[in-house]
Scaffold this motif. Structure first.
Motif, PDB file in Angstrom:
ATOM      1  N   ILE A   1      20.397 105.011  10.411  1.00 30.85           N
ATOM      2  CA  ILE A   1      19.933 103.633  10.245  1.00 30.85           C
ATOM      3  C   ILE A   1      18.404 103.538  10.308  1.00 30.85           C
ATOM      4  CG2 ILE A   1      22.028 102.441  10.963  1.00 30.85           C
ATOM      5  CD1 ILE A   1      20.846 102.156  13.730  1.00 30.85           C
ATOM      6  N   VAL A   2      17.751 104.540  10.888  1.00 34.75           N
ATOM      7  CA  VAL A   2      16.278 104.537  10.857  1.00 34.75           C
ATOM      8  C   VAL A   2      15.812 104.748   9.420  1.00 34.75           C
ATOM      9  CG1 VAL A   2      14.211 105.795  11.566  1.00 34.75           C
ATOM     10  CG2 VAL A   2      16.018 105.316  13.225  1.00 34.75           C
TER      11      VAL A   2
ATOM     12  N   GLU B   1      17.571 104.195   6.691  1.00 34.99           N
ATOM     13  CA  GLU B   1      17.966 103.048   5.884  1.00 34.99           C
ATOM     14  C   GLU B   1      17.000 101.887   6.094  1.00 34.99           C
ATOM     15  OE1 GLU B   1      22.316 102.387   5.747  1.00 34.99           O
ATOM     16  OE2 GLU B   1      21.691 103.688   4.107  1.00 34.99           O
ATOM     17  N   GLY B   2      16.602 101.685   7.350  1.00 34.81           N
ATOM     18  CA  GLY B   2      15.671 100.612   7.655  1.00 34.81           C
ATOM     19  C   GLY B   2      14.373 100.776   6.891  1.00 34.81           C
ATOM     20  N   ALA B   3      13.886 102.011   6.832  1.00 35.89           N
ATOM     21  CA  ALA B   3      12.632 102.260   6.126  1.00 35.89           C
ATOM     22  C   ALA B   3      12.811 102.064   4.620  1.00 35.89           C
ATOM     23  CB  ALA B   3      12.135 103.667   6.426  1.00 35.89           C
ATOM     24  N   LEU B   4      13.887 102.628   4.085  1.00 31.82           N
ATOM     25  CA  LEU B   4      14.136 102.486   2.644  1.00 31.82           C
ATOM     26  C   LEU B   4      14.275 101.018   2.263  1.00 31.82           C
ATOM     27  CD1 LEU B   4      16.695 105.376   2.009  1.00 31.82           C
ATOM     28  CD2 LEU B   4      14.362 105.235   1.141  1.00 31.82           C
ATOM     29  N   ALA B   5      14.978 100.257   3.116  1.00 32.09           N
ATOM     30  CA  ALA B   5      15.219  98.845   2.809  1.00 32.09           C
ATOM     31  C   ALA B   5      13.924  98.037   2.846  1.00 32.09           C
ATOM     32  CB  ALA B   5      16.239  98.257   3.772  1.00 32.09           C
ATOM     33  N   LEU B   6      12.895  98.569   3.504  1.00 31.72           N
ATOM     34  CA  LEU B   6      11.602  97.883   3.531  1.00 31.72           C
ATOM     35  C   LEU B   6      10.750  98.269   2.328  1.00 31.72           C
ATOM     36  CD1 LEU B   6      10.148  97.856   7.143  1.00 31.72           C
ATOM     37  CD2 LEU B   6      11.017  95.960   5.795  1.00 31.72           C
ATOM     38  N   GLY B   7      11.307  99.095   1.476  1.00 32.11           N
ATOM     39  CA  GLY B   7      10.555  99.493   0.304  1.00 32.11           C
ATOM     40  C   GLY B   7       9.727 100.749   0.522  1.00 32.11           C
ATOM     41  N   ALA B   8      10.092 101.563   1.523  1.00 29.82           N
ATOM     42  CA  ALA B   8       9.419 102.843   1.680  1.00 29.82           C
ATOM     43  C   ALA B   8      10.004 103.811   0.659  1.00 29.82           C
ATOM     44  CB  ALA B   8       9.613 103.380   3.086  1.00 29.82           C
TER      45      ALA B   8
END
Ligand SMILES: Nc1ncnc2c1ncn2[C@@H]1O[C@H](COP(=O)(O)OP(=O)(O)OP(=O)(O)O)[C@@H](O)[C@H]1O
Ligand SMILES: [Mg+2]
Lengths: 280, 250
Positions: free
Chosen positions: A166-167, A169-176
């Motif tokens: 989930i770390v 995913e969290g970054a990817l979902a922020l557009g990283a």
């Protein structure tokens, strides 16, 4: 209602428990013996001269100063070579490799990990030593690096796997981007685990003897460069322990205790870094 | 302002297993669309198709289109899509090594915003919006993982809002929260629709009934029925929807 065989089951349970305890004790006993033996025999030789003097003929006060420096030098050099390779491969394996490649790579790493260290020494002898026309610190460092890399790959991969999905995913979902995700969010979260991996690999390399026999070779004097034969603690211990002289044998024990102490401290440090995280 | 979003004929797969079958759904601007359905029916998968997170899973693929306003999201750069369509996950996932401030600023920094005053201004704005500012303003430099889970989840919402997305996707955002944190989050969701298009996946039917304008019912990867929330809950047209809502097993 009466449970049939309950007594028997309980008895079996207890017998099995005793068996396991016995096996554990059997496993721990040699370790305890090594610690006690090395301490009793090694402590008397702990003098300043041991750490500052060169090996000397029987009858003259000598030490393993050059071997200690040599070991630190070879292992330092080996770490400098192995860490980038091992850690980067571990990152690739954990974060980038497609499942099928990852499986193959993991299998190869396991084989690599299992290669007998004497074979590593032979390999480096056949390539580095022969082409450099002599034993050298480089050859020793390269053989130790070869041994460290699979350890580093494994621990790096394991430490990164502990960072929850989930770390990422969290970054990817922020557009990283995938690379930003790995380098800005995953690696920082795993720093302490990665350092632990390096420390454990260093601890393992410090004690290796076989691959140094025909690469670093050993040297009775202070080091004057990376292209000449170099002394190392395990080599010196081997040499002195197998000698017929009690004085040398005693020094071998002190050398062994020194090595053991460094390894214990490294492990304690690694443990401290990852305490409470269930990492190591 | 939110923009309306529409999913058109989405088929989604994990390797060879088809998870979603031809799902088309319109999600209105400045409204909350709830997605309900039993475990494993593909709610999360659908949501993850909307911000192109689905394709980040190895072996996952999809066909179909997602349109935001008049833009085809699958014709855009995926990274760009995720900055426009924000997402909050079922478990709070603040970045473990970052402070409260840095967690919220993370998305902004990824977008190249470096000016300290601008960052501070935005962080304060979204923390106020998520009712966190007063709770954390004195410890912005403390690690975010030390917050309670309700606060962590609102932090994750703030983190998503900081990028000023057009759409906010919420995947069972209250599933790990206690009742009072859940209530607080629901109030926030109500307010979100003033500015955003909200899509909420939830297991909690009361929650859908409370906050959603439109509700869609999924079953086994099919969209069974969608309509005004009040209609879905009081007068569903499909018996499978009715069975699910009344708790009857089919
Ligand atoms: N990464 C994955 N790889 C393979 N199959 C997956 C993966 N993620 C989900 N699935 C499968 O896809 C189906 C739909 O999953 P999804 O998570 O979309 O369901 P859901 O409706 O969100 O369920 P829940 O209510 O439990 O969150 C499930 O059968 C699940 O097992
Ligand atoms: Mg789900």
């Amino acid at each position: 209602m009466k449970y049939k065989g309950l007594r028997l089951r309980k008895w079996k349970d207890r017998a099995f428990f005793v068996l396991l305890m016995l096996a554990t004790a059997l496993a721990l006993f040699p370790l305890l013996q090594i610690l006690v033996e090395a301490t009793i025999r090694g402590v008397p030789g702990f003098k300043v001269s041991f750490f500052t003097q060169l090996p000397a003929p029987v009858g003259i006060v000598g030490g393993m100063g050059n071997a200690i420096v040599g070991s630190l030098l070879i292992v330092g050099l080996a770490s400098a070579i192995a860490t980038p390779i091992g850690v980067c491969t571990g990152i690739y394996l954990s974060e980038y490799a497609p499942v099928r490649y990852a499986r193959v790579l993991r299998f190869l790493t396991d084989i690599w990990f299992g290669v007998p260290t004497i074979l590593v020494g032979l390999l480096v002898y056949g390539t580095v030593v022969l082409s450099m026309k002599g034993f050298s610190a480089w050859a020793g460092a390269i053989s130790l690096a070869f041994i460290m890399v699979p350890t580093l790959i494994r621990t790096t991969e394991r430490m990164l796997a502990l960072i929850p999905a989930i770390v990422r995913e969290g970054a990817l979902a922020l557009g990283a981007s995938p690379t930003q995700t790995v380098f800005l969010f995953v690696l920082p979260a795993a720093t302490r685990g990665l350092i632990t991996g390096v420390v454990l690999a260093v601890a393992r390399a410090l004690g290796e003897t076989a691959p140094l026999l025909f690469t670093a070779f050993g040297n009775n004097f202070w080091q004057s460069g990376l292209s000449s034969p170099i002394a190392a603690l395990p080599l010196q211990i081997f040499l002195y322990a197998t000698s017929p002289y009690p004085v040398w044998q005693a020094q071998a024990w002190t050398g062994a205790l020194t090595l053991l102490s460094i390894v214990v401290v490294l492990h304690a440090f690694a443990h401290f870094l990852t305490r409470g995280e269930g990492l190591s | 302002m939110g923009q309306s979003m529409a999913a058109r004929q989405i088929n989604a797969f994990y390797s060879r297993t088809q998870i979603l079958h031809d799902v088309s759904l319109a999600m209105n601007a400045n409204a909350v669309t709830a997605i309900i359905g039993p475990t494993g029916c593909g709610k999360s998968t659908f949501l993850r198709c909307l911000n192109r997170m689905h394709e980040t899973v190895a072996g996952a693929r999809m066909t179909g289109r997602v349109v935001l306003g008049s833009t085809d999201l699958y014709a855009m750069d995926a990274v760009e899509v995720r900055r426009t369509v924000g997402m909050v996950f079922d478990r709070p996932n603040p970045f473990p090594t970052l402070s409260i401030f840095d967690n919220v600023a993370a998305g902004l920094r990824l977008n190249g915003i470096r000016q300290k005053d601008l960052l501070i201004e935005r962080v304060q704005a979204v923390l106020s919006m998520t009712a966190l500012w007063d709770e954390v303003k004195d410890r912005l430099e403390k690690p975010a993982i030390h917050l309670q889970s309700g606060q962590q989840q609102r932090l994750c919402l703030a983190r998503a809002l900081a990028l000023e997305p057009a759409v906010v996707l919420l995947d069972e955002p209250a599933s790990t929260l206690d009742p009072s944190s859940t209530l607080q989050l629901e109030e926030l969701i109500e307010q979100l629709k003033d500015r955003y298009t909200v899509v909420l996946v939830t297991h909690n039917l009361q929650q859908a009934a409370r906050v959603a304008d439109t509700t869609a019912f999924f079953l086994d990867g099919h969209l069974i029925e969608t309509g005004r929330t009040i209609d879905i809950f009081t007068n569903p047209s499909d018996t499978r929807t009715e069975d699910y809502i009344t708790g009857r097993r089919s």
